[in-house]
Design an enzyme around this catalytic site. Sequence first.
Site, PDB file in Angstrom:
ATOM      1  N   GLY A  76       0.856  -1.184   0.000  1.00  0.00           N
ATOM      2  CA  GLY A  76       0.000   0.000   0.000  1.00  0.00           C
ATOM      3  C   GLY A  76       0.884   1.223   0.000  1.00  0.00           C
ATOM      4  O   GLY A  76       2.039   1.150   0.411  1.00  0.00           O
ATOM      5  N   CYS A  96       5.438  -5.858   1.548  1.00  0.00           N
ATOM      6  CA  CYS A  96       5.803  -4.442   1.567  1.00  0.00           C
ATOM      7  C   CYS A  96       5.176  -3.703   2.750  1.00  0.00           C
ATOM      8  O   CYS A  96       5.550  -3.924   3.886  1.00  0.00           O
ATOM      9  CB  CYS A  96       5.423  -3.817   0.223  1.00  0.00           C
ATOM     10  SG  CYS A  96       6.173  -2.203   0.004  1.00  0.00           S
ATOM     11  N   TYR A  97       4.188  -2.851   2.508  1.00  0.00           N
ATOM     12  CA  TYR A  97       3.499  -2.171   3.619  1.00  0.00           C
ATOM     13  C   TYR A  97       3.004  -3.198   4.639  1.00  0.00           C
ATOM     14  O   TYR A  97       2.994  -2.938   5.843  1.00  0.00           O
ATOM     15  CB  TYR A  97       2.334  -1.363   3.053  1.00  0.00           C
ATOM     16  CG  TYR A  97       1.483  -0.648   4.073  1.00  0.00           C
ATOM     17  CD1 TYR A  97       1.948   0.508   4.700  1.00  0.00           C
ATOM     18  CD2 TYR A  97       0.215  -1.126   4.418  1.00  0.00           C
ATOM     19  CE1 TYR A  97       1.170   1.172   5.640  1.00  0.00           C
ATOM     20  CE2 TYR A  97      -0.570  -0.468   5.356  1.00  0.00           C
ATOM     21  CZ  TYR A  97      -0.091   0.674   5.960  1.00  0.00           C
ATOM     22  OH  TYR A  97      -0.874   1.326   6.891  1.00  0.00           O
ATOM     23  N   HIS A 119       8.067  -7.183  -3.776  1.00  0.00           N
ATOM     24  CA  HIS A 119       6.757  -7.561  -4.340  1.00  0.00           C
ATOM     25  C   HIS A 119       6.846  -8.879  -5.109  1.00  0.00           C
ATOM     26  O   HIS A 119       7.285  -8.896  -6.253  1.00  0.00           O
ATOM     27  CB  HIS A 119       6.263  -6.461  -5.284  1.00  0.00           C
ATOM     28  CG  HIS A 119       5.843  -5.240  -4.543  1.00  0.00           C
ATOM     29  ND1 HIS A 119       4.566  -5.059  -4.067  1.00  0.00           N
ATOM     30  CD2 HIS A 119       6.539  -4.157  -4.153  1.00  0.00           C
ATOM     31  CE1 HIS A 119       4.487  -3.912  -3.428  1.00  0.00           C
ATOM     32  NE2 HIS A 119       5.676  -3.336  -3.463  1.00  0.00           N
ATOM     33  N   GLU A 133       4.464 -10.484  -6.365  1.00  0.00           N
ATOM     34  CA  GLU A 133       3.376 -10.615  -7.348  1.00  0.00           C
ATOM     35  C   GLU A 133       3.718 -10.038  -8.710  1.00  0.00           C
ATOM     36  O   GLU A 133       3.016 -10.306  -9.689  1.00  0.00           O
ATOM     37  CB  GLU A 133       2.093  -9.970  -6.807  1.00  0.00           C
ATOM     38  CG  GLU A 133       2.095  -8.448  -6.689  1.00  0.00           C
ATOM     39  CD  GLU A 133       2.748  -7.912  -5.409  1.00  0.00           C
ATOM     40  OE1 GLU A 133       3.543  -8.662  -4.797  1.00  0.00           O
ATOM     41  OE2 GLU A 133       2.487  -6.764  -5.047  1.00  0.00           O
ATOM     42  N   GLY A 145     -22.572  -7.853 -26.229  1.00  0.00           N
ATOM     43  CA  GLY A 145     -21.789  -8.630 -27.186  1.00  0.00           C
ATOM     44  C   GLY A 145     -20.299  -8.543 -26.874  1.00  0.00           C
ATOM     45  O   GLY A 145     -19.488  -9.216 -27.489  1.00  0.00           O
ATOM     46  N   VAL A 194     -16.926  -9.040 -24.287  1.00  0.00           N
ATOM     47  CA  VAL A 194     -16.510 -10.247 -23.553  1.00  0.00           C
ATOM     48  C   VAL A 194     -17.228 -10.353 -22.207  1.00  0.00           C
ATOM     49  O   VAL A 194     -17.789 -11.402 -21.874  1.00  0.00           O
ATOM     50  CB  VAL A 194     -14.974 -10.212 -23.296  1.00  0.00           C
ATOM     51  CG1 VAL A 194     -14.532 -11.453 -22.548  1.00  0.00           C
ATOM     52  CG2 VAL A 194     -14.215 -10.077 -24.601  1.00  0.00           C
ATOM     53  N   ASP A 195     -17.247  -9.264 -21.449  1.00  0.00           N
ATOM     54  CA  ASP A 195     -17.717  -9.359 -20.067  1.00  0.00           C
ATOM     55  C   ASP A 195     -19.203  -9.670 -19.967  1.00  0.00           C
ATOM     56  O   ASP A 195     -19.611 -10.589 -19.253  1.00  0.00           O
ATOM     57  CB  ASP A 195     -17.410  -8.067 -19.300  1.00  0.00           C
ATOM     58  CG  ASP A 195     -15.955  -7.664 -19.448  1.00  0.00           C
ATOM     59  OD1 ASP A 195     -15.151  -8.533 -19.819  1.00  0.00           O
ATOM     60  OD2 ASP A 195     -15.632  -6.484 -19.211  1.00  0.00           O
ATOM     61  N   LYS A 248      -9.688  -9.646 -16.514  1.00  0.00           N
ATOM     62  CA  LYS A 248     -10.113  -9.826 -17.897  1.00  0.00           C
ATOM     63  C   LYS A 248      -9.672 -11.173 -18.492  1.00  0.00           C
ATOM     64  O   LYS A 248     -10.465 -11.881 -19.092  1.00  0.00           O
ATOM     65  CB  LYS A 248      -9.536  -8.686 -18.731  1.00  0.00           C
ATOM     66  CG  LYS A 248     -10.093  -8.611 -20.124  1.00  0.00           C
ATOM     67  CD  LYS A 248     -11.321  -7.764 -20.106  1.00  0.00           C
ATOM     68  CE  LYS A 248     -11.950  -7.566 -21.441  1.00  0.00           C
ATOM     69  NZ  LYS A 248     -13.109  -6.664 -21.314  1.00  0.00           N
TER      70      LYS A 248
END
Length: 515
Positions: free
Chosen positions: A57, A84-85, A171, A173, A226, A228-229, A371
């Site tokens: 953060g 981290c934080y 980090h 990630e 129409g 993707v989501d 996504k």
Amino acid sequence: MEHTGPLIVVLDFGAQYSKLIARRVRETKVYSLIVPYNIPMDKLRAMNPAGIIFSGGPSSVHQEGSPKPDPEVFRLGVPILGICYGVQLFAHMLGGKVERAPEREYGIAYLEHRDTTGLFADVDSFTQVWMSHGDRVVTLPEGFEVIGKTQNSPFAAIAHKERKLYGVQFHPEVVHTPKGKRILSNFVHTLCGCDASWDMGSFVEASVQAIRQKVKNKKVLCALSGGVDSSVAAVLIHKAVGDNLNCVFVNNGLLRKGEPAMVQRVFRDNFHINLDYVDAEDRFLSALRGVTDPEKKRKIIGKVFIDVFEEEARRLGHMDFLAQGTLYPDVIESTSATGGPSATIKSHHNVGGLPEEMNLELLEPLNELFKDEVRTLGRELGLPEEIVGRHPFPGPGLGVRCVGKITRKRLDTLREADAIFIEEIKKADLYGDIWQALVCLLPVRSVGVQGDERTYEEVCSLRAVTSEDAMTADWFRFPPEVLLRVANRVCNEVKHINRVLYDITSKPPSTIEWE
Ligand code: XMP
């Protein structure tokens, strides 16, 4: 979301990277969810997490009002990994000391460690990590030991092994920590004891169950664009509630070539979903007549959409839920611990924006996914590649690509040019390498010569960009022959265009869409 296997909960302290942690954990085949850092402890306990991760953060633990979890979290007896934080919170809340570092440590560093069985098992004893912090731990809390250091961070990784509290200043990630995924996997599998059993198939099962439980025999309304989501959300919900789902697809006259037919074929014919097709082309085009201001266009398109959608919903009869394909990044932007209001660059009109007076309960089955996870889910559900793999398309559609006045004739011209551009990109096998490709029709005419004849016609600009998240973008380097083919075909096949440009601005300073 109901789930059957083990769960890792990420407490979000507002880091830009916090979004990534949950999905990295899911990549190790363990289900993971992000919750706000101040989640009440009884709620957290009820989730029965196998492990907890404190995200990074931007705050400093010394700042007044900086985000801190309920100290009870340390008494849950669940392994915790602070990032981290998150590490500074350990030190600050458990009796160590945190200070502002003389200089911010940012970028690549090298972690040295001797751990062979715990957090760093199977990670080289000297390994690249990514640092980004201003504060640092200077005194460890009682019971903690150093398990890794870098040149500038003597406490780069710390642990209280008995209490299973682990902290890393870097980090894991991000991709700049090449062994980060292994480190997260060690935490999740070895230290929290989770088995690797989660995948999109189990997500579908759990989601379907959860949707059924929530919806029961009630009615769900879904604005299908129409894209993707909304497509994936519709198919998932249909799997759960069948004919209790009603999709509304509005043709606003600003869609791509062949789109209305394709959407009806896929959803009505292939998936047998109740699909209500509304042809509102005239209504949109007359509301847009003579309008050139981009913001006005967006507002008009948004407003007419809501009107049409509401009318249609009323016609369909009583509905209880409104389904939306909201993704996790959309959620976090509005709830992040530090997320503040940002300047309005464009008023985004997302199809399905909730008309409040309709009084419908929201159903957002994708709001924990990213996504690309939604694309994987779409494939799992059997949606065709032409839908799951497609580029993003803005809610206001060709309305914001038809720069200047919007007329049916100009839209038809634009549709033809767009179809050629996309077709040639696909033929060159470049569609998947590009985040988004589009054509804009410019409010300019230019002189040309076609077969000995002078022409005075429209100009279009091609745009193709690469991007991670649409926040920044770079223009795509086409092999010149692809651009050449597109320009030739557009000028030969599209009536009313005699000049083709290629846009080589990145974002910033230019946005992806022209308006
Ligand atoms: P810009 O043009 O702001 O676009 O760089 C970033 C991404 O967002 C898409 N976009 C929209 N998507 N409703 C949407 O759902 C909108 O109103 C809208 N406007 C832009 C754009 O296509 C790009 O992918």
